[in-house]
Design a protein around this motif. Structure first.
Motif, PDB file in Angstrom:
ATOM      1  N   LEU A   1       0.824  -1.208   0.000  1.00  0.00           N
ATOM      2  CA  LEU A   1       0.000   0.000   0.000  1.00  0.00           C
ATOM      3  C   LEU A   1       0.860   1.260   0.000  1.00  0.00           C
ATOM      4  N   MET A   2       2.036   1.172   0.601  1.00  0.00           N
ATOM      5  CA  MET A   2       2.955   2.308   0.592  1.00  0.00           C
ATOM      6  C   MET A   2       3.445   2.559  -0.839  1.00  0.00           C
ATOM      7  N   VAL A   3       3.737   1.498  -1.558  1.00  0.00           N
ATOM      8  CA  VAL A   3       4.142   1.628  -2.965  1.00  0.00           C
ATOM      9  C   VAL A   3       3.002   2.235  -3.772  1.00  0.00           C
ATOM     10  N   ASP A   4       1.777   1.775  -3.510  1.00  0.00           N
ATOM     11  CA  ASP A   4       0.633   2.343  -4.206  1.00  0.00           C
ATOM     12  C   ASP A   4       0.453   3.819  -3.853  1.00  0.00           C
ATOM     13  N   ASN A   5       0.709   4.162  -2.612  1.00  0.00           N
ATOM     14  CA  ASN A   5       0.585   5.558  -2.188  1.00  0.00           C
ATOM     15  C   ASN A   5       1.589   6.448  -2.930  1.00  0.00           C
ATOM     16  N   ALA A   6       2.772   5.925  -3.201  1.00  0.00           N
ATOM     17  CA  ALA A   6       3.801   6.697  -3.888  1.00  0.00           C
ATOM     18  C   ALA A   6       3.537   6.803  -5.389  1.00  0.00           C
ATOM     19  N   TYR A   7       3.020   5.732  -5.991  1.00  0.00           N
ATOM     20  CA  TYR A   7       2.851   5.698  -7.438  1.00  0.00           C
ATOM     21  C   TYR A   7       1.397   5.791  -7.895  1.00  0.00           C
ATOM     22  N   MET A   8       0.439   5.659  -6.976  1.00  0.00           N
ATOM     23  CA  MET A   8      -1.007   5.702  -7.272  1.00  0.00           C
ATOM     24  C   MET A   8      -1.389   4.693  -8.362  1.00  0.00           C
ATOM     25  N   CYS A   9      -0.912   3.471  -8.211  1.00  0.00           N
ATOM     26  CA  CYS A   9      -1.163   2.419  -9.202  1.00  0.00           C
ATOM     27  C   CYS A   9      -2.637   2.027  -9.269  1.00  0.00           C
ATOM     28  N   LEU A  10      -3.303   1.970  -8.134  1.00  0.00           N
ATOM     29  CA  LEU A  10      -4.681   1.493  -8.086  1.00  0.00           C
ATOM     30  C   LEU A  10      -5.714   2.576  -8.372  1.00  0.00           C
ATOM     31  N   ARG A  11      -5.291   3.809  -8.535  1.00  0.00           N
ATOM     32  CA  ARG A  11      -6.243   4.909  -8.716  1.00  0.00           C
ATOM     33  C   ARG A  11      -7.090   4.736  -9.969  1.00  0.00           C
ATOM     34  N   ASP A  12      -6.521   4.182 -11.019  1.00  0.00           N
ATOM     35  CA  ASP A  12      -7.273   3.987 -12.259  1.00  0.00           C
ATOM     36  C   ASP A  12      -8.314   2.878 -12.132  1.00  0.00           C
ATOM     37  N   SER A  13      -8.201   2.042 -11.110  1.00  0.00           N
ATOM     38  CA  SER A  13      -9.165   0.958 -10.909  1.00  0.00           C
ATOM     39  C   SER A  13     -10.494   1.447 -10.345  1.00  0.00           C
ATOM     40  N   PHE A  14     -10.524   2.664  -9.835  1.00  0.00           N
ATOM     41  CA  PHE A  14     -11.736   3.212  -9.232  1.00  0.00           C
ATOM     42  C   PHE A  14     -12.383   4.208 -10.189  1.00  0.00           C
ATOM     43  N   THR A  15     -13.704   4.274 -10.104  1.00  0.00           N
ATOM     44  CA  THR A  15     -14.432   5.165 -11.011  1.00  0.00           C
ATOM     45  C   THR A  15     -14.224   6.631 -10.670  1.00  0.00           C
TER      46      THR A  15
END
Length: 146
Positions: free
Chosen positions: A82-96
């Motif tokens: 989740l820290m990696v996601d927080n830095a790169y925002m990888c999962l942001r495109d998965s949400f509407t």
């Protein structure tokens, strides 16, 4: 508890130090895109070495605490992801929409890290206490064998 050899103990210690450095630097917004990976590598080393340290006794309480400790290790690794996601925002495109992402994912690594640290501290102290009590019950002849 099965003791780790010197190499495993060194990797365990290095993993813990990398976790502290990574989480501290990330929290203080220092090079977040680099230190998130440092934390994740440290969490993987720490968790792997701790899982290798098995309990070979029969006490069900220690076995339960060891399973809780494994859950804490899983939370450490998940907080790193989740820290990696927080830095790169990888999962942001998965949400509407961005609001849902912010509510569900963003900065939740802190919560997982806190829960993992509390579980780790609790289980570590309880296991240590139970193993010492178990050792005190052993006759002197068996103590010399360990």
């Amino acid at each position: 508890m099965k003791q780790l050899n010197k190499t495993q103990s060194a990797l365990f210690l290095i993993g813990g130090v990398l976790m502290v450095i990574g989480a501290g630097c990330f929290a203080f917004l220092y090079e977040q895109q680099v230190v998130c990976w440092i934390y994740l590598v440290g969490a993987l080393l720490f968790a792997t070495m701790q899982v290798l340290q098995t309990y070979e006794g029969t006490d069900p309480t220690v076995k339960r605490l060891k399973r809780i400790m494994t859950l804490a290790d899983f939370f450490f690794v998940l907080s790193g992801l989740l820290m990696v996601d927080n830095a790169y925002m990888c999962l942001r495109d998965s949400f509407t929409d961005c609001i849902t992402y912010l509510q569900l994912i963003y900065n939740k690594w802190v919560l997982l890290l806190l829960v993992a640290a509390i579980l780790e501290i609790y289980t570590m102290h309880r296991i240590s206490h139970l193993l010492k009590k178990e050792e005190d019950r052993l006759p002197d002849s068996e103590k010399n064998l360990n």
